[in-house]
Scaffold this motif. Structure first.
Motif, PDB file in Angstrom:
ATOM      1  N   ILE A  61       0.841  -1.205   0.000  1.00  0.00           N
ATOM      2  CA  ILE A  61       0.000   0.000   0.000  1.00  0.00           C
ATOM      3  C   ILE A  61       0.868   1.243   0.000  1.00  0.00           C
ATOM      4  N   PHE A  62       1.985   1.200   0.745  1.00  0.00           N
ATOM      5  CA  PHE A  62       2.929   2.319   0.739  1.00  0.00           C
ATOM      6  C   PHE A  62       3.456   2.566  -0.669  1.00  0.00           C
ATOM      7  N   ALA A  63       3.809   1.519  -1.406  1.00  0.00           N
ATOM      8  CA  ALA A  63       4.376   1.677  -2.743  1.00  0.00           C
ATOM      9  C   ALA A  63       3.400   2.365  -3.683  1.00  0.00           C
ATOM     10  N   VAL A  64       2.120   1.994  -3.606  1.00  0.00           N
ATOM     11  CA  VAL A  64       1.114   2.623  -4.460  1.00  0.00           C
ATOM     12  C   VAL A  64       0.943   4.092  -4.083  1.00  0.00           C
ATOM     13  N   ALA A  65       0.834   4.372  -2.777  1.00  0.00           N
ATOM     14  CA  ALA A  65       0.662   5.755  -2.325  1.00  0.00           C
ATOM     15  C   ALA A  65       1.868   6.608  -2.687  1.00  0.00           C
ATOM     16  N   PHE A  66       3.061   6.062  -2.514  1.00  0.00           N
ATOM     17  CA  PHE A  66       4.279   6.812  -2.822  1.00  0.00           C
ATOM     18  C   PHE A  66       4.344   7.145  -4.316  1.00  0.00           C
ATOM     19  N   GLY A  67       4.041   6.155  -5.163  1.00  0.00           N
ATOM     20  CA  GLY A  67       4.082   6.387  -6.605  1.00  0.00           C
ATOM     21  C   GLY A  67       3.096   7.447  -7.042  1.00  0.00           C
ATOM     22  N   MET A  68       1.869   7.397  -6.535  1.00  0.00           N
ATOM     23  CA  MET A  68       0.862   8.385  -6.913  1.00  0.00           C
ATOM     24  C   MET A  68       1.197   9.759  -6.344  1.00  0.00           C
ATOM     25  N   GLY A  69       1.848   9.786  -5.174  1.00  0.00           N
ATOM     26  CA  GLY A  69       2.260  11.068  -4.610  1.00  0.00           C
ATOM     27  C   GLY A  69       3.295  11.767  -5.457  1.00  0.00           C
ATOM     28  N   VAL A  70       4.251  11.006  -5.984  1.00  0.00           N
ATOM     29  CA  VAL A  70       5.286  11.586  -6.840  1.00  0.00           C
ATOM     30  C   VAL A  70       4.678  12.142  -8.118  1.00  0.00           C
ATOM     31  N   VAL A  71       3.816  11.359  -8.757  1.00  0.00           N
ATOM     32  CA  VAL A  71       3.201  11.780 -10.019  1.00  0.00           C
ATOM     33  C   VAL A  71       2.347  13.027  -9.830  1.00  0.00           C
ATOM     34  N   SER A  72       1.498  13.023  -8.800  1.00  0.00           N
ATOM     35  CA  SER A  72       0.612  14.171  -8.580  1.00  0.00           C
ATOM     36  C   SER A  72       1.392  15.414  -8.167  1.00  0.00           C
ATOM     37  N   GLY A  73       2.551  15.241  -7.523  1.00  0.00           N
ATOM     38  CA  GLY A  73       3.361  16.387  -7.135  1.00  0.00           C
ATOM     39  C   GLY A  73       4.027  17.070  -8.314  1.00  0.00           C
ATOM     40  N   VAL A 201      -6.209   1.144  11.315  1.00  0.00           N
ATOM     41  CA  VAL A 201      -7.318   0.772  12.201  1.00  0.00           C
ATOM     42  C   VAL A 201      -8.557   0.391  11.389  1.00  0.00           C
ATOM     43  N   GLY A 202      -8.884   1.199  10.386  1.00  0.00           N
ATOM     44  CA  GLY A 202     -10.053   0.900   9.563  1.00  0.00           C
ATOM     45  C   GLY A 202      -9.920  -0.417   8.818  1.00  0.00           C
ATOM     46  N   THR A 203      -8.701  -0.681   8.305  1.00  0.00           N
ATOM     47  CA  THR A 203      -8.457  -1.938   7.594  1.00  0.00           C
ATOM     48  C   THR A 203      -8.612  -3.130   8.528  1.00  0.00           C
ATOM     49  N   ALA A 204      -7.981  -3.069   9.699  1.00  0.00           N
ATOM     50  CA  ALA A 204      -8.087  -4.156  10.666  1.00  0.00           C
ATOM     51  C   ALA A 204      -9.527  -4.311  11.163  1.00  0.00           C
ATOM     52  N   GLY A 205     -10.210  -3.185  11.380  1.00  0.00           N
ATOM     53  CA  GLY A 205     -11.600  -3.240  11.815  1.00  0.00           C
ATOM     54  C   GLY A 205     -12.486  -3.952  10.810  1.00  0.00           C
ATOM     55  N   TRP A 206     -12.221  -3.723   9.518  1.00  0.00           N
ATOM     56  CA  TRP A 206     -12.979  -4.394   8.459  1.00  0.00           C
ATOM     57  C   TRP A 206     -12.827  -5.916   8.566  1.00  0.00           C
ATOM     58  N   LEU A 434      -6.411  -3.912  -2.150  1.00  0.00           N
ATOM     59  CA  LEU A 434      -5.371  -4.443  -1.278  1.00  0.00           C
ATOM     60  C   LEU A 434      -5.831  -4.450   0.177  1.00  0.00           C
ATOM     61  N   ILE A 435      -6.541  -3.407   0.560  1.00  0.00           N
ATOM     62  CA  ILE A 435      -7.079  -3.344   1.925  1.00  0.00           C
ATOM     63  C   ILE A 435      -8.091  -4.457   2.145  1.00  0.00           C
ATOM     64  N   LYS A 436      -8.935  -4.705   1.161  1.00  0.00           N
ATOM     65  CA  LYS A 436      -9.930  -5.771   1.277  1.00  0.00           C
ATOM     66  C   LYS A 436      -9.260  -7.143   1.375  1.00  0.00           C
ATOM     67  N   THR A 437      -8.140  -7.314   0.663  1.00  0.00           N
ATOM     68  CA  THR A 437      -7.414  -8.583   0.714  1.00  0.00           C
ATOM     69  C   THR A 437      -6.865  -8.843   2.109  1.00  0.00           C
ATOM     70  N   GLY A 438      -6.282  -7.819   2.713  1.00  0.00           N
ATOM     71  CA  GLY A 438      -5.786  -7.939   4.073  1.00  0.00           C
ATOM     72  C   GLY A 438      -4.431  -8.608   4.173  1.00  0.00           C
ATOM     73  N   THR A 474     -10.856 -14.386  -4.691  1.00  0.00           N
ATOM     74  CA  THR A 474     -10.425 -15.438  -3.781  1.00  0.00           C
ATOM     75  C   THR A 474      -9.154 -14.996  -3.099  1.00  0.00           C
ATOM     76  N   SER A 475      -9.270 -14.361  -1.962  1.00  0.00           N
ATOM     77  CA  SER A 475      -8.119 -13.820  -1.250  1.00  0.00           C
ATOM     78  C   SER A 475      -7.411 -14.902  -0.462  1.00  0.00           C
ATOM     79  N   THR A 476      -6.085 -14.800  -0.453  1.00  0.00           N
ATOM     80  CA  THR A 476      -5.314 -15.742   0.350  1.00  0.00           C
ATOM     81  C   THR A 476      -5.608 -15.588   1.819  1.00  0.00           C
ATOM     82  N   THR A 477      -6.074 -14.421   2.212  1.00  0.00           N
ATOM     83  CA  THR A 477      -6.339 -14.214   3.630  1.00  0.00           C
ATOM     84  C   THR A 477      -7.566 -14.968   4.099  1.00  0.00           C
ATOM     85  N   ASP A 478      -8.436 -15.390   3.154  1.00  0.00           N
ATOM     86  CA  ASP A 478      -9.584 -16.176   3.564  1.00  0.00           C
ATOM     87  C   ASP A 478      -9.146 -17.475   4.236  1.00  0.00           C
ATOM     88  N   GLN A 479      -7.959 -17.950   3.811  1.00  0.00           N
ATOM     89  CA  GLN A 479      -7.457 -19.170   4.413  1.00  0.00           C
ATOM     90  C   GLN A 479      -7.120 -18.976   5.882  1.00  0.00           C
TER      91      GLN A 479
END
Length: 486
Positions: A61-73, A201-206, A434-438, A474-479
């Motif tokens: 998630i950091f990698a996606v946010a970092f990449g979009m931050g650079v482009v938008s900046g 927190v929101g991700t874990a709460g989900w 990615l958040i939904k996958t967990g 079919t998320s691996t986290t379901d296992q």
């Protein structure tokens, strides 16, 4: 394409639109970079694989946010030349070097160590990898330092002279550490940590609400809530000091924030909880407040005097309704963050933190509020500065490019809206998937996905660090729902 708006109005809307998209990504990457550094430090210290597995999840998630931050900046910087060339010509000798320092001291540091951080597992020693993670985290904070210094100088300019109509630096120490900078830097840093911790927190709460009770989810939930507790309470203190600074250096902004029209020379000022400011008639059409509390909060005195909006010329006042309500959105959500963390403390004591579904729903709702609060704070800051681009020195209208037309700005704004919707909408959708996958335990992944214990797959491009098939339901986290329970 102008929709009846002037070039100045459209240029301001365009910059507001692009900076609003941009700020959410650096805030995420700043907070997550520090969170990743903590996770890796905990893993090195305890050798508990739970921290390593969490690191491998959140770095995607950091990698996606970092990449979009650079482009938008990058996009924003072009507007200084196209729409705001007069601002660049007049004030560029100060803002230009500050932004250059950010590139030289922060961006190069991040770029130099980012590859090791993303792809260095098993290829460098654990301590070397942690050092790279630490350098990236420090780099994001240094970047924030220079950006906030530049913006704070525009809010409370110091250390300059005007020669032949051009703003020139005379004291770089005073420029960098201008009066509002320490408060604004602390306020923004804490906000970034709040944004990322609420995301965790929101991700874990989900996942707790969906039935997961494994240690990965519980650890994320617990660590995130501790950070929300610390940062939300700290933000209350920082906000109080920031308000005192604003009262001293930007009194018109402070008066707009409070919807305060008449200077209270012979009585205490109330704290308005609700009001409908009427700029045309210079009053509040409707208002409801708490007597004396405004003076107490703003001056730390029961009868302290606060300058009202009528003491400023009408052309020097910001848009009062926008500033008044954006501030209250920010503060209201901030109080809910404090409430979230206090309820979490009570549930910890009761031993039901991971079993209270109503609280998990509350945590999910609060997950995105960090972004809303962040944007509301920036609206308060930037709209409250108007009509000045450099407060008290240079008006916003004087920074507009002479040759730009409303049709040109309107067309480019339309293009930005379309492109941003597709590009960053896709990026945000990717992050949500990615958040939904967990997070997943390493031993729950297939051998070809792990590429050996402790390794990422060898990438060809930076965003290859995110290796999830996000459209696979079919998320691996379901296992994990059936194993690794405490």
């Amino acid at each position: 394409m102008s929709l009846g708006l002037t070039a100045l109005e459209l240029a301001r809307i365009q910059f507001a639109f692009t900076v609003s998209f941009h700020i959410i990504f650096p805030a995420t990457s700043i907070g997550l970079a520090c969170f990743l550094a903590v996770l890796e430090w905990k893993w090195l210290r305890t050798q508990d694989p739970i921290y390593k597995d969490l690191f491998k999840y959140w770095i995607k998630i950091f990698a996606v946010a970092f990449g979009m931050g650079v482009v938008s900046g990058v996009v924003m910087s072009y507007q200084f030349g196209t729409n705001w060339s007069e601002f660049s010509r007049i004030a560029g000798s100060i803002t230009g070097p500050l932004l250059t320092y950010e590139v030289l001291s922060a961006f190069f540091l991040e770029a130099g160590f980012l590859g090791i951080m993303l792809f260095g597992w098993g290829r460098v020693s654990p301590k070397a990898h942690f050092f790279a993670t630490l350098m990236v985290a420090i780099g994001t904070c240094i970047s924030m330092f220079w950006i906030l210094s530049s913006n704070s100088w525009m809010q409370t300019p110091q250390g300059f002279a005007i020669e032949n109509g051009i703003i020139v630096p005379t004291d770089w120490w005073a420029i960098v550490f201008n009066p509002s900078f320490p408060y604004r830097f602390a306020h923004m840093a804490t906000a970034a940590f709040l944004v990322s911790s609420l995301l965790v927190v929101g991700t874990a709460g989900w996942h707790l609400l969906k039935g997961r009770r494994d240690t990965l989810v519980k650890k994320s939930f617990s660590m995130g809530l501790w950070m929300v507790l610390i940062t939300s309470c700290l933000q209350v203190v920082i906000g109080d000091h920031h308000g005192l600074n604003t009262l001293k250096h930007q009194p018109a902004k402070l008066a707009a924030i409070e919807g305060h029209w008449e200077t209270n020379r012979d009585h205490a000022m109330p704290l308005l909880l609700f009001a409908i400011p009427d700029m045309q008639n210079e009053r509040n059409a409707v208002e409801f407040g708490i007597p004396h509390l405004g003076s107490l909060i703003l001056t730390h005195s029961m009868d302290g005097q606060v300058t009202g909006l009528k003491d400023f010329a009408a052309e020097d006042r910001p848009n009062v309704p926008i500033v008044f309500w954006s501030f209250r959105v920010m503060v209201s959500l901030g109080m809910l963050m404090v409430l979230l963390s206090l309820i979490a403390l009570w549930l910890r004591k009761q031993g039901s933190l991971y079993e209270s579904s109503w609280f998990h729903k509350f945590a999910i709702i609060m997950g995105p509020t960090g972004y809303v609060t962040l944007l509301a704070g920036w609206v308060t800051t930037e709209v409250g500065r108007q009509p000045w681009v450099v407060y008290g020195v240079m008006r916003t209208r004087d920074g507009l490019s002479h040759s730009v037309t409303a049709d040109q700005v309107g067309l480019s704004l339309l293009i930005f809206v379309l492109v941003y919707t597709v590009v960053f909408g896709s990026g945000i959708y990717y992050m949500l998937k990615l958040i939904k996958t967990g997070p997943a335990f390493l031993d729950s992944l297939a051998p070809e996905e792990t590429a050996g214990l402790g390794h990422f797959k060898t990438p060809l491009r930076p965003l290859s660090a995110v290796d999830e098939m996000i459209d696979d339901e079919t998320s691996t986290t379901d296992q994990n729902k059936e194993k690794h329970h405490d």
